[in-house]
Motif scaffolding. Sequence first.
Motif, PDB file in Angstrom:
ATOM      1  N   GLY A 108       0.837  -1.204   0.000  1.00 25.81           N
ATOM      2  CA  GLY A 108       0.000   0.000   0.000  1.00 25.81           C
ATOM      3  C   GLY A 108       0.866   1.246   0.000  1.00 25.81           C
ATOM      4  O   GLY A 108       0.632   2.191  -0.766  1.00 25.81           O
ATOM      5  N   ARG A 143       1.302   4.109  -2.966  1.00 21.66           N
ATOM      6  CA  ARG A 143       1.148   5.520  -2.669  1.00 21.66           C
ATOM      7  C   ARG A 143       2.432   6.268  -3.019  1.00 21.66           C
ATOM      8  O   ARG A 143       2.403   7.354  -3.584  1.00 21.66           O
ATOM      9  N   ILE A 165       2.732   6.844  -6.679  1.00 23.02           N
ATOM     10  CA  ILE A 165       1.857   7.947  -7.091  1.00 23.02           C
ATOM     11  C   ILE A 165       2.570   9.279  -6.847  1.00 23.02           C
ATOM     12  O   ILE A 165       2.658  10.126  -7.735  1.00 23.02           O
ATOM     13  N   TYR A 166       3.122   9.412  -5.637  1.00 25.02           N
ATOM     14  CA  TYR A 166       3.840  10.648  -5.321  1.00 25.02           C
ATOM     15  C   TYR A 166       5.025  10.827  -6.261  1.00 25.02           C
ATOM     16  O   TYR A 166       5.315  11.942  -6.708  1.00 25.02           O
ATOM     17  N   GLU A 226      -3.135  -1.331  -8.920  1.00 27.73           N
ATOM     18  CA  GLU A 226      -1.955  -0.994  -8.120  1.00 27.73           C
ATOM     19  C   GLU A 226      -0.701  -1.555  -8.772  1.00 27.73           C
ATOM     20  O   GLU A 226       0.342  -0.886  -8.842  1.00 27.73           O
ATOM     21  N   HIS A 233      -7.424   4.346 -10.504  1.00 29.37           N
ATOM     22  CA  HIS A 233      -7.314   3.530  -9.281  1.00 29.37           C
ATOM     23  C   HIS A 233      -8.300   3.997  -8.205  1.00 29.37           C
ATOM     24  O   HIS A 233      -8.991   3.195  -7.578  1.00 29.37           O
ATOM     25  N   ILE A 234      -8.399   5.307  -8.014  1.00 32.71           N
ATOM     26  CA  ILE A 234      -9.279   5.858  -6.980  1.00 32.71           C
ATOM     27  C   ILE A 234     -10.732   5.855  -7.442  1.00 32.71           C
ATOM     28  O   ILE A 234     -11.644   5.681  -6.651  1.00 32.71           O
ATOM     29  N   ILE A 260      -3.765  18.701  -3.270  1.00 31.64           N
ATOM     30  CA  ILE A 260      -3.303  17.840  -2.175  1.00 31.64           C
ATOM     31  C   ILE A 260      -2.188  16.906  -2.638  1.00 31.64           C
ATOM     32  O   ILE A 260      -1.141  16.801  -1.989  1.00 31.64           O
ATOM     33  N   ALA A 261      -2.401  16.271  -3.793  1.00 37.11           N
ATOM     34  CA  ALA A 261      -1.370  15.373  -4.313  1.00 37.11           C
ATOM     35  C   ALA A 261      -0.090  16.171  -4.586  1.00 37.11           C
ATOM     36  O   ALA A 261       1.019  15.698  -4.314  1.00 37.11           O
ATOM     37  N   SER A 272       1.765   4.970   5.313  1.00 36.67           N
ATOM     38  CA  SER A 272       1.097   3.681   5.319  1.00 36.67           C
ATOM     39  C   SER A 272       1.334   2.934   6.633  1.00 36.67           C
ATOM     40  O   SER A 272       0.404   2.420   7.245  1.00 36.67           O
ATOM     41  N   ASP A 274      -0.680  12.349   8.906  1.00 36.54           N
ATOM     42  CA  ASP A 274       0.041  13.525   8.418  1.00 36.54           C
ATOM     43  C   ASP A 274       1.034  14.046   9.454  1.00 36.54           C
ATOM     44  O   ASP A 274       2.110  14.512   9.110  1.00 36.54           O
ATOM     45  N   VAL A 324      -4.633  10.684  -0.897  1.00 39.85           N
ATOM     46  CA  VAL A 324      -4.561  10.091  -2.236  1.00 39.85           C
ATOM     47  C   VAL A 324      -5.289   8.744  -2.287  1.00 39.85           C
ATOM     48  O   VAL A 324      -6.051   8.471  -3.201  1.00 39.85           O
ATOM     49  N   SER A 336      -5.762   2.809   1.154  1.00 39.55           N
ATOM     50  CA  SER A 336      -5.519   1.367   1.172  1.00 39.55           C
ATOM     51  C   SER A 336      -5.053   0.894   2.545  1.00 39.55           C
ATOM     52  O   SER A 336      -5.430  -0.173   2.993  1.00 39.55           O
ATOM     53  N   ALA A 337      -4.238   1.708   3.234  1.00 38.27           N
ATOM     54  CA  ALA A 337      -3.729   1.253   4.538  1.00 38.27           C
ATOM     55  C   ALA A 337      -4.868   1.096   5.547  1.00 38.27           C
ATOM     56  O   ALA A 337      -4.940   0.087   6.243  1.00 38.27           O
ATOM     57  N   LYS A 380     -12.726  -3.358  -3.963  1.00 38.76           N
ATOM     58  CA  LYS A 380     -11.639  -3.772  -4.859  1.00 38.76           C
ATOM     59  C   LYS A 380     -10.719  -4.768  -4.182  1.00 38.76           C
ATOM     60  O   LYS A 380     -10.077  -5.568  -4.838  1.00 38.76           O
TER      61      LYS A 380
END
Lengths: 300, 378
Positions: free
Chosen positions: A10, A14, A17-18, A149, A218-219, A229-230, A261, A273, B213, B216-217, B248
């Motif tokens: 996971g 992520r 993506i970043y 993923e 994916h989302i 945000i991304a 994660s 965060d 984003v 999943s976690a 999913k």
Amino acid sequence: MNYFLEIFLGGLTRGSIYALIALGYTMVYGIIELINFAHGEIYMIGAFTALIVASVLTLLGFNTLSVFILALVLAVIYSCCYAFTMEKIAYKPLRQAPRLSALISAIGMSLFLQNYVLLAQTSDFLPFPRLIPDFDFMEPYAHIITTQEAVILITTAIFMTILTIFIKFTRMGKAMRATSQDKVMAALTGIDVNRVISFTFIVGAAAAAVGGVLIASHIGMINFYIGFIAGIKAFVAAVLGGIGSIPGAVLGSFVLGWTESFCTGYVSSDYEDVFAFLFLVLILIFRPAGILGRSESNKV
Amino acid sequence: MIKGISKMRLITALIVSIIFFGSTGLGFAADTIKLGIAGAHSGDLASYGIPSIKAAELVVKEINEKGGILGKKVEILAEDDVCKPEVATNTATKLVSEGANVVLGHICSGATKAALGIYKDSKIIAMSPSATNPALTQSGEYPNFYRTIASDDAQARLEVDFATNVLKVKKIAVLHDKGDYGKGLAEFAKGFIENSGGKAKVVLFEGVTPGAVDYSAIVQKIKKSGADAVIFGGYHPEASKIVMQMRKKRMKTILISDDGVKDDTFIKVAGEYAEGVYATGPKDVSSNPLAIKATEDHKKAYGSDPGAFFLNAYAAAQALLNAIQKAGSTDYDAIAKALKTEYVDTPLGKIKFDDRGDAIGVGFAMYQVRKGAYAEVK
């Protein structure tokens, strides 16, 4: 152990993506020392373009694979055009101006593009079609890692490899490295600096657009605000890894993805965060230039 | 002699007049039922209080035209509290001294709380159309308090009752979006599950970052916790991300959420993954014939659309007067019993009150996504 693996994957997803977004930040910074705050918006525009193209093509009856490829290609082209134009309008006239002016221009560009999409499209969340179907052979592993993923991970890996080879072994790559070291000197040796800068923006935008399409798929949803945000998170990842360094941006992204994660998985997502940024502060205290930020040769 | 007679007459007249006036005074009190109406009738928040006077006037007019209650006419005593607790105590005292039998009010939770003690000491029932503070009924301090509006935690209670009694799940994960609305709701839900007498337990209680984003976690964490159902407090963008990611990952965990998710955008965005998701939402009363009639009457009498809490106040006035009718007297215990046992037809539906004083069947209903639309779960 299984749980650890799931959390690890996971975080890796992520992080990828970043990484796709962080690349654009770090490359542009490497060349002209500008933090291009509008980069997240390019990612968002890529996702919107893909949504529009995919909707039209699906209506026209194209099959899944061709919809995916065409949407991806058109999103990349369209985003590249935006990035190219943005550089010419908002940054090039300010190249001799103090760096703060260019930074403000970047923030303005970001707000402009966000509000433009808000007005031209909608403020609501829109459903994003699943462009990547679930492959049958992935089904036994779907509870650990989904096809989407896996595709994100593989695409990121391929993109990084190509980019690294490109910068190391091609003429343009060499020109980019030269420009990042010294613009004036590079120009004196006959390198067209403006072209190199434009090219850097285009490559960054292409990465962001690919990221936008894959992540939105994916989302499953997008709105005009996703880029902000991304973009902030990717920017943090780039700083974490050492802004200006390509391997640094990738490493920083993975570190950020894993921190978030694992924090969610083993502590609490309430503090996701908090931990991510605490980690950033700690790293910057001990390595002010970021994890890989020291060595000049890593600069693009 | 003449003098003596006139003196006698004067005394007699005085005595007679005292008896006469005194008895009319008593007779007057016995001949009407006094409905006190307290709330903000002036000031900033008057728009919340005035509709309750109008609602009561309409209900009382209708009842009086039919001959009143227990053979007596109903009289309205309206007192202003400006929604201020310090004024509300005076308002309450005044209503008590004027002889109010029941009180419709107050409007604001703070003012209501301040006034309730005074009514309690005087054994007067108060019913608010708008005070939503959960503690007013749940603290047990004010057995004389009733309301025709759902309390702030009503959604959480409905979600937990539904999960434990209808779906009969044992392990529940409670998530929220860290916002005021979502977190408040999730905390209520957690409390209700813990006090459910072991019917279910909270296996996970966490906040997610809105706009992250991906989730999943946290979804893996839900899976690890072994939760049968997730109660989510928050809005639809996060809910749809969570439910999509769960499906999913091939998880069949039930999702129960709130008003913030009972939105068509949720179904549009989550698409096929939205199927089967539960969400609480305000009960639809727009098709209730009594609600339509009350609104029409208001337009006829006052020439405008009714204001805030009008239907709640209408229902409260009906419930109070109906309870007096059914109780056969204005005795405190008899009215309280009638409120809790006798159903009354109101614009909010057929209602009665639970032991704590909350109206049953008012406020929220459970909905489920079925074939791409929210349908009420009966």
